[in-house]
Scaffold this active site. Structure first.
Site, PDB file in Angstrom:
ATOM      1  N   SER A  65       0.808  -1.205   0.000  1.00 37.39           N
ATOM      2  CA  SER A  65       0.000   0.000   0.000  1.00 37.39           C
ATOM      3  C   SER A  65       0.849   1.266   0.000  1.00 37.39           C
ATOM      4  CB  SER A  65      -0.913   0.009   1.229  1.00 37.39           C
ATOM      5  OG  SER A  65      -1.584   1.239   1.365  1.00 37.39           O
ATOM      6  N   THR A  83      -5.512   2.824  -7.389  1.00 36.56           N
ATOM      7  CA  THR A  83      -6.839   2.772  -6.774  1.00 36.56           C
ATOM      8  C   THR A  83      -7.644   3.988  -7.210  1.00 36.56           C
ATOM      9  OG1 THR A  83      -6.049   1.511  -4.867  1.00 36.56           O
ATOM     10  CG2 THR A  83      -8.095   2.740  -4.599  1.00 36.56           C
ATOM     11  N   LYS A  96      -7.592  -0.441 -10.063  1.00 37.48           N
ATOM     12  CA  LYS A  96      -8.334  -1.123  -8.985  1.00 37.48           C
ATOM     13  C   LYS A  96      -9.502  -0.256  -8.531  1.00 37.48           C
ATOM     14  CE  LYS A  96      -7.691  -3.071  -4.335  1.00 37.48           C
ATOM     15  NZ  LYS A  96      -8.683  -2.256  -3.591  1.00 37.48           N
TER      16      LYS A  96
END
Length: 360
Positions: A110, A159, A232
């Site tokens: 992350s 993301t 994502k």
């Protein structure tokens, strides 16, 4: 750390996690957006799909191996990006990376990891991907990209479903705050992300989203990096052409684990539509609600190349440290191979829509 002998499934790890971890941290890691409708439905969607086995298959050359983005993937189960592993275990992401290497599992690190991305890449031998949030300053985004490239990451996972944080009432009620020894170390020295006061209410459309990324931002990222960019957080098939035109090398059907916008559909329900829209142009992955090897099988039958798991990694890390994560991943990999064997599927390419029933 001792793994209790009755911990034999991912649900067991989750139960032990809730027994051992303080309430505010539990609320942060497990808490859903708003009323938790989407988070619950992520899990329930797998239960609605039934399996239809074929008998007496030849398993002389059975394998769960595949190729994903040009790399050999031993089992179609990857670690999804989750923030702040040090919240539940002192070694944090380093322990997770060691467990990933032991089980030959790919790990996605992350942006908000509590360990520098370079250290995580160095400690493991399995391929690693880097999850990226666009930063308020483009130069900060590119700094993260260059660090990931130089550290040997194999892909960027962008993301796109969290341009702003969702309303997480469970987390608010618990009063979660990051402890002083845990922080997003990869963002040190960078401009802070815009925030709003979800607890007391705060205007969102007064400058907070002025620099929110667009499809043009994705296209610019794809031009700027030599790494494949996997998008994502895509649920809507109408977004697929724009993602591919912008340069996406893969798509992850995800609703952020039900942690951003509540009442969006379960990812498994969205998967077939996205797969159809992609039409083989890029690989499609799925996360959200995967807890059993049969879940992995169902996702692949509906068109996914692989699945990702997030919360179960943190559950296992909190309960058993590095051995706990390795054990949990091994359980899921084994369950998936058992499902393949009992379904009469010796290789991944024999898992198709005919093996599941989606409406009774």
């Amino acid at each position: 750390m001792h793994i209790p002998p009755d911990t034999v499934s991912l649900d067991d790890y989750e139960r032990r996690f809730h027994e051992r971890v303080d309430a505010p941290i539990r609320a942060y890691i497990s808490g859903a957006a708003a009323d938790g409708v989407t988070q619950r439905d992520n899990r329930a969607a797998f239960d609605r799909v039934k399996l239809m086995p074929c008998a007496l298959a030849d398993f002389s050359n059975a394998s769960a191996r595949s190729i994903l983005l040009g790399e050999v993937l031993e089992s179609p189960i990857l670690i999804a990006p989750t923030a702040y592993h040090k919240l539940v275990y002192p070694a944090g992401e380093l322990a997770t990376a060691q467990a990933a290497s032991l089980t030959r599992t790919w790990m996605t690190v992350s942006t908000q990891a509590s360990t520098p991305l370079e250290e995580v890449a160095r400690i493991g031998s399995a391929p690693v991907w880097f999850q990226l949030y666009f930063q308020p300053r483009w130069e900060d985004t590119l700094t993260l990209v260059r660090r990931a490239e130089n550290a040997g990451y194999k892909a960027l996972v962008l993301t796109i479903d969290a341009t702003i944080s969702g309303v997480r009432n469970i987390e608010q009620r618990a009063g979660f705050r990051l402890p002083p020894d845990v922080r997003p170390v990869n963002l040190d020295g960078m401009a802070p992300m815009p925030t709003f006061d979800a607890r007391n209410g705060s205007p969102v459309f007064k400058g907070l989203l002025d620099n929110a990324p667009t499809w043009a931002t994705l296209q610019a990222l794809c031009r700027e990096t030599r790494l494949p960019v996997v998008v994502k957080g895509l649920l809507n098939p109408l977004d697929v052409p724009r993602a591919i035109e912008a340069g996406a090398a893969g798509i992850i059907v995800s609703n952020h684990g039900g942690r951003t916008l509540d009442t969006v559909p379960a990812t498994l329900d969205c998967l077939p539509g996205v797969v159809a829209a992609v039409n083989g142009a890029v690989p499609v992955l799925l996360d959200g609600g995967v807890r059993r090897g049969t879940d992995v099988f169902k996702a692949i039958a509906l068109g996914a190349s692989a699945v990702m798991i997030g919360q179960p990694v943190l559950h296992a890390l909190a309960v058993g440290g590095m051995p706990g994560v390795a054990h949990m991943l091994t359980l899921l990999q084994t369950e998936f191979e058992i499902a393949m064997a009992l379904m009469g599927c010796a290789t991944l390419d024999t898992i198709d829509r005919s093996k599941v029933i989606t409406a009774l």
